[in-house]
Scaffold this motif. Structure first.
Motif, PDB file in Angstrom:
ATOM      1  N   ASN A 167       0.791  -1.223   0.000  1.00  0.00           N
ATOM      2  CA  ASN A 167       0.000   0.000   0.000  1.00  0.00           C
ATOM      3  C   ASN A 167       0.831   1.284   0.000  1.00  0.00           C
ATOM      4  OD1 ASN A 167      -2.579  -1.329   0.131  1.00  0.00           O
ATOM      5  ND2 ASN A 167      -2.152  -1.774   2.291  1.00  0.00           N
ATOM      6  N   ARG A 168       2.128   1.177  -0.104  1.00  0.00           N
ATOM      7  CA  ARG A 168       2.980   2.379  -0.081  1.00  0.00           C
ATOM      8  C   ARG A 168       3.349   2.779  -1.509  1.00  0.00           C
ATOM      9  NH1 ARG A 168       7.477   3.724   4.364  1.00  0.00           N
ATOM     10  NH2 ARG A 168       5.480   3.751   5.454  1.00  0.00           N
ATOM     11  N   TRP A 169       3.199   4.062  -1.788  1.00  0.00           N
ATOM     12  CA  TRP A 169       3.547   4.621  -3.098  1.00  0.00           C
ATOM     13  C   TRP A 169       4.499   5.791  -2.884  1.00  0.00           C
ATOM     14  CZ3 TRP A 169       2.905   9.304  -5.725  1.00  0.00           C
ATOM     15  CH2 TRP A 169       3.067   9.250  -7.123  1.00  0.00           C
ATOM     16  N   VAL A 170       5.611   5.803  -3.623  1.00  0.00           N
ATOM     17  CA  VAL A 170       6.660   6.807  -3.457  1.00  0.00           C
ATOM     18  C   VAL A 170       6.954   7.457  -4.802  1.00  0.00           C
ATOM     19  CG1 VAL A 170       9.048   7.215  -2.727  1.00  0.00           C
ATOM     20  CG2 VAL A 170       7.674   5.453  -1.583  1.00  0.00           C
ATOM     21  N   SER A 171       7.138   8.768  -4.792  1.00  0.00           N
ATOM     22  CA  SER A 171       7.561   9.488  -6.005  1.00  0.00           C
ATOM     23  C   SER A 171       8.710  10.429  -5.658  1.00  0.00           C
ATOM     24  CB  SER A 171       6.411  10.282  -6.628  1.00  0.00           C
ATOM     25  OG  SER A 171       6.124  11.435  -5.866  1.00  0.00           O
ATOM     26  N   VAL A 172       9.677  10.497  -6.565  1.00  0.00           N
ATOM     27  CA  VAL A 172      10.828  11.392  -6.410  1.00  0.00           C
ATOM     28  C   VAL A 172      10.941  12.218  -7.689  1.00  0.00           C
ATOM     29  CG1 VAL A 172      13.301  11.563  -5.998  1.00  0.00           C
ATOM     30  CG2 VAL A 172      11.986   9.681  -4.967  1.00  0.00           C
ATOM     31  N   ASP A 224      -5.510  11.307   7.291  1.00  0.00           N
ATOM     32  CA  ASP A 224      -6.751  11.683   6.609  1.00  0.00           C
ATOM     33  C   ASP A 224      -7.745  10.524   6.744  1.00  0.00           C
ATOM     34  OD1 ASP A 224      -8.697  12.822   5.050  1.00  0.00           O
ATOM     35  OD2 ASP A 224      -7.675  12.428   3.144  1.00  0.00           O
ATOM     36  N   ARG A 225      -8.807  10.742   7.473  1.00  0.00           N
ATOM     37  CA  ARG A 225      -9.801   9.687   7.720  1.00  0.00           C
ATOM     38  C   ARG A 225     -11.133  10.079   7.091  1.00  0.00           C
ATOM     39  NH1 ARG A 225      -7.810   6.173  11.516  1.00  0.00           N
ATOM     40  NH2 ARG A 225      -6.143   6.940  12.870  1.00  0.00           N
ATOM     41  N   LYS A 226     -11.695   9.163   6.300  1.00  0.00           N
ATOM     42  CA  LYS A 226     -13.005   9.349   5.688  1.00  0.00           C
ATOM     43  C   LYS A 226     -13.792   8.052   5.834  1.00  0.00           C
ATOM     44  CE  LYS A 226     -11.531  12.729   2.227  1.00  0.00           C
ATOM     45  NZ  LYS A 226     -11.439  13.044   0.774  1.00  0.00           N
ATOM     46  N   ALA A 227     -15.091   8.224   6.083  1.00  0.00           N
ATOM     47  CA  ALA A 227     -15.945   7.043   6.277  1.00  0.00           C
ATOM     48  C   ALA A 227     -15.948   6.182   5.022  1.00  0.00           C
ATOM     49  CB  ALA A 227     -17.368   7.492   6.621  1.00  0.00           C
ATOM     50  N   GLY A 228     -15.738   4.887   5.189  1.00  0.00           N
ATOM     51  CA  GLY A 228     -15.750   3.951   4.073  1.00  0.00           C
ATOM     52  C   GLY A 228     -14.415   3.788   3.373  1.00  0.00           C
ATOM     53  N   TYR A 229     -13.378   4.491   3.832  1.00  0.00           N
ATOM     54  CA  TYR A 229     -12.060   4.411   3.204  1.00  0.00           C
ATOM     55  C   TYR A 229     -11.005   4.066   4.256  1.00  0.00           C
ATOM     56  CZ  TYR A 229     -14.115   6.832  -0.807  1.00  0.00           C
ATOM     57  OH  TYR A 229     -14.906   7.182  -1.883  1.00  0.00           O
ATOM     58  N   LEU A 230      -9.920   3.487   3.782  1.00  0.00           N
ATOM     59  CA  LEU A 230      -8.786   3.245   4.669  1.00  0.00           C
ATOM     60  C   LEU A 230      -8.147   4.578   5.040  1.00  0.00           C
ATOM     61  CD1 LEU A 230      -7.098   0.203   2.850  1.00  0.00           C
ATOM     62  CD2 LEU A 230      -8.357   0.151   5.030  1.00  0.00           C
ATOM     63  N   PRO A 231      -7.545   4.688   6.194  1.00  0.00           N
ATOM     64  CA  PRO A 231      -6.896   5.949   6.561  1.00  0.00           C
ATOM     65  C   PRO A 231      -5.759   6.271   5.592  1.00  0.00           C
ATOM     66  CG  PRO A 231      -6.276   4.203   8.081  1.00  0.00           C
ATOM     67  CD  PRO A 231      -7.390   3.659   7.243  1.00  0.00           C
ATOM     68  N   GLY A 232      -5.559   7.541   5.346  1.00  0.00           N
ATOM     69  CA  GLY A 232      -4.516   7.972   4.426  1.00  0.00           C
ATOM     70  C   GLY A 232      -3.393   8.677   5.172  1.00  0.00           C
ATOM     71  N   TYR A 233      -2.186   8.199   4.975  1.00  0.00           N
ATOM     72  CA  TYR A 233      -0.997   8.801   5.592  1.00  0.00           C
ATOM     73  C   TYR A 233      -0.095   9.339   4.487  1.00  0.00           C
ATOM     74  CZ  TYR A 233      -2.493   6.330   9.801  1.00  0.00           C
ATOM     75  OH  TYR A 233      -3.223   5.877  10.885  1.00  0.00           O
ATOM     76  N   ARG A 234       0.598  10.400   4.819  1.00  0.00           N
ATOM     77  CA  ARG A 234       1.396  11.066   3.796  1.00  0.00           C
ATOM     78  C   ARG A 234       2.610  11.739   4.422  1.00  0.00           C
ATOM     79  NH1 ARG A 234      -0.827  16.024  -0.070  1.00  0.00           N
ATOM     80  NH2 ARG A 234       1.034  16.238  -1.385  1.00  0.00           N
ATOM     81  N   ALA A 235       3.711  11.780   3.662  1.00  0.00           N
ATOM     82  CA  ALA A 235       4.920  12.488   4.087  1.00  0.00           C
ATOM     83  C   ALA A 235       5.537  13.146   2.854  1.00  0.00           C
ATOM     84  CB  ALA A 235       5.917  11.540   4.740  1.00  0.00           C
ATOM     85  N   VAL A 250       5.533  10.446  -0.169  1.00  0.00           N
ATOM     86  CA  VAL A 250       5.266   9.071   0.254  1.00  0.00           C
ATOM     87  C   VAL A 250       3.815   8.999   0.705  1.00  0.00           C
ATOM     88  CG1 VAL A 250       5.876   7.191   1.815  1.00  0.00           C
ATOM     89  CG2 VAL A 250       7.657   8.749   0.993  1.00  0.00           C
ATOM     90  N   PHE A 251       3.062   8.031   0.173  1.00  0.00           N
ATOM     91  CA  PHE A 251       1.665   7.795   0.555  1.00  0.00           C
ATOM     92  C   PHE A 251       1.538   6.354   1.065  1.00  0.00           C
ATOM     93  CE2 PHE A 251       1.625  11.066  -2.678  1.00  0.00           C
ATOM     94  CZ  PHE A 251       0.697  11.992  -2.217  1.00  0.00           C
ATOM     95  N   ASP A 252       0.671   6.157   2.072  1.00  0.00           N
ATOM     96  CA  ASP A 252       0.483   4.815   2.624  1.00  0.00           C
ATOM     97  C   ASP A 252      -0.837   4.778   3.376  1.00  0.00           C
ATOM     98  OD1 ASP A 252       0.867   2.191   3.524  1.00  0.00           O
ATOM     99  OD2 ASP A 252       3.005   2.522   3.894  1.00  0.00           O
ATOM    100  N   THR A 253      -1.323   3.558   3.601  1.00  0.00           N
ATOM    101  CA  THR A 253      -2.512   3.372   4.438  1.00  0.00           C
ATOM    102  C   THR A 253      -2.101   3.046   5.875  1.00  0.00           C
ATOM    103  OG1 THR A 253      -2.597   1.038   3.783  1.00  0.00           O
ATOM    104  CG2 THR A 253      -3.929   2.616   2.515  1.00  0.00           C
ATOM    105  N   LYS A 254      -0.797   2.990   6.099  1.00  0.00           N
ATOM    106  CA  LYS A 254      -0.256   2.777   7.440  1.00  0.00           C
ATOM    107  C   LYS A 254       0.620   3.964   7.809  1.00  0.00           C
ATOM    108  CE  LYS A 254      -0.206  -2.283   6.989  1.00  0.00           C
ATOM    109  NZ  LYS A 254       0.640  -3.504   7.017  1.00  0.00           N
ATOM    110  N   PRO A 255       0.838   4.213   9.086  1.00  0.00           N
ATOM    111  CA  PRO A 255       1.636   5.380   9.492  1.00  0.00           C
ATOM    112  C   PRO A 255       3.024   5.393   8.858  1.00  0.00           C
ATOM    113  CG  PRO A 255       0.502   4.443  11.380  1.00  0.00           C
ATOM    114  CD  PRO A 255       0.278   3.491  10.253  1.00  0.00           C
ATOM    115  N   ILE A 256       3.475   6.589   8.510  1.00  0.00           N
ATOM    116  CA  ILE A 256       4.803   6.804   7.938  1.00  0.00           C
ATOM    117  C   ILE A 256       5.642   7.519   8.987  1.00  0.00           C
ATOM    118  CG2 ILE A 256       6.110   7.861   6.049  1.00  0.00           C
ATOM    119  CD1 ILE A 256       3.472   7.925   4.458  1.00  0.00           C
ATOM    120  N   SER A 257       6.758   6.941   9.338  1.00  0.00           N
ATOM    121  CA  SER A 257       7.602   7.546  10.365  1.00  0.00           C
ATOM    122  C   SER A 257       8.450   8.677   9.784  1.00  0.00           C
ATOM    123  CB  SER A 257       8.517   6.498  10.998  1.00  0.00           C
ATOM    124  OG  SER A 257       9.463   6.029  10.049  1.00  0.00           O
TER     125      SER A 257
END
Length: 272
Positions: A167-172, A224-235, A250-257
């Motif tokens: 679930n992690r997507w990264v762009s540079v 970012d939390r919305k009803a019916g969707y997985l939580p959105g984390y971003r860095a 960096v985008f993920d549905t799990k926390p990004i440190s």
């Protein structure tokens, strides 16, 4: 017989005589020409200005030149004479000369994806390059950004993206600017930094300084939390190095440190 008294003849007033005279016999009234005095005064004023200016230049030209004040710096940083042959500094190697490195294929300076990650199948990633129009379309106000980037002498863009851990997507992305009168890379980075503390458009915080980068910072957004969707984390990480601005997401549905985004930014900084 009564003596007759001589009565002097009474002369009629001149106005009456003039009135009685036929119209054709009246003298023509002289009309004073207007504007002549004004023209004379204006011409005199112009001649006065021209004469005063000429006199001022003449006086100034005859005065001796005023010497300039002494320099505050007692000595110059470079030698007054050229160094003797054989003592000139060695030219920078291609490894140390940043201009040589960044003038080549910009895609070769992109950080590589980690082992096990899959290159994103997005169209712009296939070639790894984009022109000014394509890059400006990534922004909400693409017309405004197109004008700004053009004014900053946009030169070229190179980027890559990959997916990892399901679930992690990264762009540079690297954006390079020409050697114009405006430091385009610094201006572009400052524009992105300006809204990052905002809660709606940015990360909602001031981020952390990226050591060794000069002006770089990395941010972790609020979830970012919305009803019916997985939580959105971003860095995100931003920094400017010479004529290049680096932008990492960096985008993920799990926390990004913070460590995750910091280490990635440090790797890309090292490449530049």
């Amino acid at each position: 017989m009564e003596a007759q008294q001589d009565v002097p003849d009474q002369q009629e007033p001149e106005e009456s005589q003039e009135a009685a005279a036929p119209a054709g016999d009246r003298p023509a009234r002289r009309v004073r020409p207007r504007g002549r005095t004004t023209l004379i005064i204006a011409a005199a004023a112009v001649l006065g200005i021209v004469g005063g200016t000429a006199t001022g230049y003449t006086v100034q030209a005859e005065r001796p030149p005023t010497p300039l004040p002494a320099l505050a710096q007692t000595g110059l940083a470079y030698p007054a004479k050229a160094l003797p042959e054989g003592k000139e500094p060695e030219p920078l190697s291609a490894k140390d000369d940043r201009r040589v490195r960044t003038d080549g294929d910009l895609r070769k300076l992109l950080v590589s994806k980690p082992a096990g990650a899959r290159v994103s199948d997005e169209e712009w990633v296939k070639d790894g390059r984009a022109d000014l129009t394509s890059y400006a379309l990534d922004f909400d106000s693409e017309g405004y950004m197109f004008g700004e980037l053009a004014a900053w002498d946009f030169r070229r863009f190179a980027g890559t993206a990959w997916e990892q851990d399901a679930n992690r997507w990264v762009s540079v992305r690297l954006v390079q600017f020409g050697a114009g009168p405006v430091a385009g890379a610094a201006e572009h980075a400052d524009g992105q930094f300006s809204y990052m503390p905002d809660d709606e458009e940015g990360a909602g915080n001031n981020g952390d300084a990226l050591k060794g980068s000069g002006n770089g910072r990395y941010y972790v957004y609020k979830v970012d939390r919305k009803a019916g969707y997985l939580p959105g984390y971003r860095a995100r990480a931003l920094f400017q190095r010479g004529d290049i601005m680096a932008d990492i997401h960096v985008f993920d549905t799990k926390p990004i440190s913070k460590k995750d985004i910091r280490v990635l930014a440090e790797r890309q900084l090292g490449r530049l």
